[in-house]
Scaffold this motif. Sequence first.
Motif, mmCIF file in Angstrom:
data_model
loop_
_atom_site.group_PDB
_atom_site.id
_atom_site.type_symbol
_atom_site.label_atom_id
_atom_site.label_comp_id
_atom_site.label_asym_id
_atom_site.label_seq_id
_atom_site.Cartn_x
_atom_site.Cartn_y
_atom_site.Cartn_z
ATOM 1 N N ASN A 69 0.827 -1.196 0.000
ATOM 2 C CA ASN A 69 0.000 0.000 0.000
ATOM 3 C C ASN A 69 0.864 1.250 0.000
ATOM 4 N N ASN A 70 0.349 2.301 -0.602
ATOM 5 C CA ASN A 70 1.083 3.565 -0.692
ATOM 6 C C ASN A 70 1.189 4.203 0.695
ATOM 7 N N PRO A 71 2.400 4.354 1.241
ATOM 8 C CA PRO A 71 2.547 4.874 2.610
ATOM 9 C C PRO A 71 2.239 6.363 2.740
ATOM 10 N N TYR A 72 1.971 7.054 1.630
ATOM 11 C CA TYR A 72 1.589 8.471 1.682
ATOM 12 C C TYR A 72 0.079 8.659 1.767
ATOM 13 N N CYS A 73 -0.686 7.558 1.727
ATOM 14 C CA CYS A 73 -2.146 7.646 1.699
ATOM 15 C C CYS A 73 -2.761 7.106 2.976
ATOM 16 N N ALA A 74 -3.664 7.874 3.577
ATOM 17 C CA ALA A 74 -4.351 7.452 4.802
ATOM 18 C C ALA A 74 -5.772 7.004 4.495
ATOM 19 N N ASP A 75 -5.936 6.298 3.395
ATOM 20 C CA ASP A 75 -7.239 5.812 2.967
ATOM 21 C C ASP A 75 -7.019 4.501 2.225
ATOM 22 N N ASP A 76 -7.770 3.461 2.598
ATOM 23 C CA ASP A 76 -7.548 2.129 2.035
ATOM 24 C C ASP A 76 -7.706 2.123 0.515
ATOM 25 N N TRP A 77 -8.771 2.730 0.009
ATOM 26 C CA TRP A 77 -9.029 2.717 -1.431
ATOM 27 C C TRP A 77 -7.913 3.433 -2.195
ATOM 28 N N GLN A 78 -7.502 4.597 -1.713
ATOM 29 C CA GLN A 78 -6.447 5.351 -2.387
ATOM 30 C C GLN A 78 -5.093 4.663 -2.241
ATOM 31 N N ALA A 79 -4.839 4.086 -1.077
ATOM 32 C CA ALA A 79 -3.529 3.473 -0.825
ATOM 33 C C ALA A 79 -3.282 2.263 -1.708
ATOM 34 N N GLU A 80 -4.352 1.583 -2.129
ATOM 35 C CA GLU A 80 -4.180 0.403 -2.980
ATOM 36 C C GLU A 80 -4.304 0.725 -4.473
ATOM 37 N N GLN A 81 -4.433 2.013 -4.798
ATOM 38 C CA GLN A 81 -4.611 2.383 -6.200
ATOM 39 C C GLN A 81 -3.377 2.032 -7.035
ATOM 40 N N ALA A 82 -2.193 2.239 -6.477
ATOM 41 C CA ALA A 82 -0.973 1.898 -7.215
ATOM 42 C C ALA A 82 -0.935 0.411 -7.526
ATOM 43 N N TYR A 83 -1.365 -0.414 -6.577
ATOM 44 C CA TYR A 83 -1.418 -1.861 -6.817
ATOM 45 C C TYR A 83 -2.368 -2.170 -7.967
ATOM 46 N N LYS A 84 -3.547 -1.552 -7.957
ATOM 47 C CA LYS A 84 -4.530 -1.809 -9.005
ATOM 48 C C LYS A 84 -4.034 -1.328 -10.362
ATOM 49 N N ASP A 85 -3.300 -0.218 -10.381
ATOM 50 C CA ASP A 85 -2.792 0.317 -11.636
ATOM 51 C C ASP A 85 -1.664 -0.539 -12.208
ATOM 52 N N ILE A 86 -0.810 -1.054 -11.331
ATOM 53 C CA ILE A 86 0.405 -1.734 -11.779
ATOM 54 C C ILE A 86 0.250 -3.253 -11.834
ATOM 55 N N ILE A 87 -0.415 -3.842 -10.833
ATOM 56 C CA ILE A 87 -0.532 -5.302 -10.729
ATOM 57 C C ILE A 87 -1.873 -5.793 -11.252
ATOM 58 N N GLY A 88 -2.970 -5.252 -10.709
ATOM 59 C CA GLY A 88 -4.294 -5.704 -11.119
ATOM 60 C C GLY A 88 -5.281 -5.609 -9.972
ATOM 61 N N PRO A 89 -6.414 -6.293 -10.078
ATOM 62 C CA PRO A 89 -7.446 -6.212 -9.031
ATOM 63 C C PRO A 89 -6.948 -6.778 -7.704
ATOM 64 N N THR A 90 -7.468 -6.260 -6.616
ATOM 65 C CA THR A 90 -7.051 -6.717 -5.289
ATOM 66 C C THR A 90 -7.778 -7.989 -4.868
ATOM 67 N N TYR A 91 -8.885 -8.328 -5.528
ATOM 68 C CA TYR A 91 -9.493 -9.640 -5.315
ATOM 69 C C TYR A 91 -10.120 -10.119 -6.615
ATOM 70 N N TYR A 92 -9.989 -11.430 -6.851
ATOM 71 C CA TYR A 92 -10.397 -12.014 -8.121
ATOM 72 C C TYR A 92 -10.383 -13.529 -7.977
ATOM 73 N N SER A 93 -10.808 -14.254 -8.999
ATOM 74 C CA SER A 93 -10.778 -15.721 -8.963
ATOM 75 C C SER A 93 -10.440 -16.260 -10.341
ATOM 76 N N PHE A 94 -10.027 -17.511 -10.374
ATOM 77 C CA PHE A 94 -9.694 -18.169 -11.637
ATOM 78 C C PHE A 94 -9.697 -19.679 -11.420
ATOM 79 N N ASN A 95 -9.691 -20.418 -12.521
ATOM 80 C CA ASN A 95 -9.644 -21.879 -12.489
ATOM 81 C C ASN A 95 -8.361 -22.368 -13.137
ATOM 82 N N LEU A 96 -7.769 -23.404 -12.559
ATOM 83 C CA LEU A 96 -6.662 -24.133 -13.167
ATOM 84 C C LEU A 96 -6.947 -25.615 -12.953
#
Length: 407
Positions: A69-96
């Motif tokens: 999480n972005n250590p400059y952000c004091a909000d969960d949604w904003q702090a995880e925005q970099a993760y969503k932009d660079i990596i992807g969704p914070t929760y998801y599912s798939f089959n293998l």
Amino acid sequence: SQFKLRFLPDLNTTVEKYRSEGKKVYGLTLGDMTWDQYWYSNRYDLSKYLITIKSVDLPIFNCTGNHDNNPYCADDWQAEQAYKDIIGPTYYSFNLGNAHYIVLDNIQYINTGASQGTIGKRNYNKKLTEDQLSWLKKDLATVTDKNAPLFVAMHAQLYANPTSLPQKNTISMSGGSTLVNYLKEFTNAHVITGHTHINYTIEPSDQLIEHNIAAVCATWWWTGKNGYANNHICKDGSPGGYKIFSINDNDVKWLYKGIKEEESKQFRSYDLNQCHITAEAFAPESTEAEMGAYSDTYGTKNNKNEILVNVWGYDPEWKVEMTENGKPLEVTRVVAKDPLHIISYEAKRLNVGATPTADFVSCATAHMFKATASNATSTIEIKVTDRFGNTYSETMNRPKSLSCSMK
């Protein structure tokens, strides 16, 4: 650099081994792919992680952790925005294959006091939000085969580390009871978590098991730091490493793989007569009073001829046996701290005049086993059998000294 030297070559070797056996190999991280304080001070954010991990030749699915999480952000949604932009969704599912995988985000980032240019307290709640639980319930409803393997991955642990015997299984996450209730209709459910930097396994029912898996960074790289212990050990004495799951249709097997260790290395033994931890022996630049604050029971000389075995992959289906001259010894499961970690982290930190960080000091673990020999020099045969019938053994020649280089 330490990440590349220790983890990546070992993982690539494992990938090549299983591919040579005709198996398909995939990777799943459990969060903390970066260190939030380094995003700006060392300019190593999630985009740099992606560059680093490309040297591993396998598809990797990622799970977010508190340090992502972005250590400059004091909000969960904003702090995880970099993760969503660079990596992807914070929760998801798939089959293998036959298995269904669900990746969740159970870190609610608070980060009190943060603002642009200022790192906050980086505090958080271990929690599954109502929105996420609602999504999860709908996702699980799409899984028609309730006997097929189901994996739920998230960063923080569902159940707390059991540190009392008989073992108590205590849910340690908000929303955890709801999650367990949702999983009751599945007969082959596995919850995979990290966060703690230790290994433990919780099996609240014959249909559900949690694998809390130790970290590839062990004690946050500390014991391998130049001038320190030159080993790679977690707070519970496990080697830094990762868990390998082998899935064949509905059959699931697993083992913990220590970095730079053979897969057959599943425990470490101690001759407690030789585990006397003093500043003179392990932290000569410190004092006995300072060392005594961390040495636990090992601060007192033990002459009871006891053997201690740390079995990091243990669950109740494992069996630990010890014999002396062909005679079986009574083996008792105990809660204890690992002496090798104490001398590898706490003693080394004290020796350079530093206070051991509370998050990294040795922790009590219930995957310890003790037996008492008839004398101080007899040879002890140790045999450990996992739940799948695989056996691991050691001929323990005593006296066996305690040192940072011991295996």
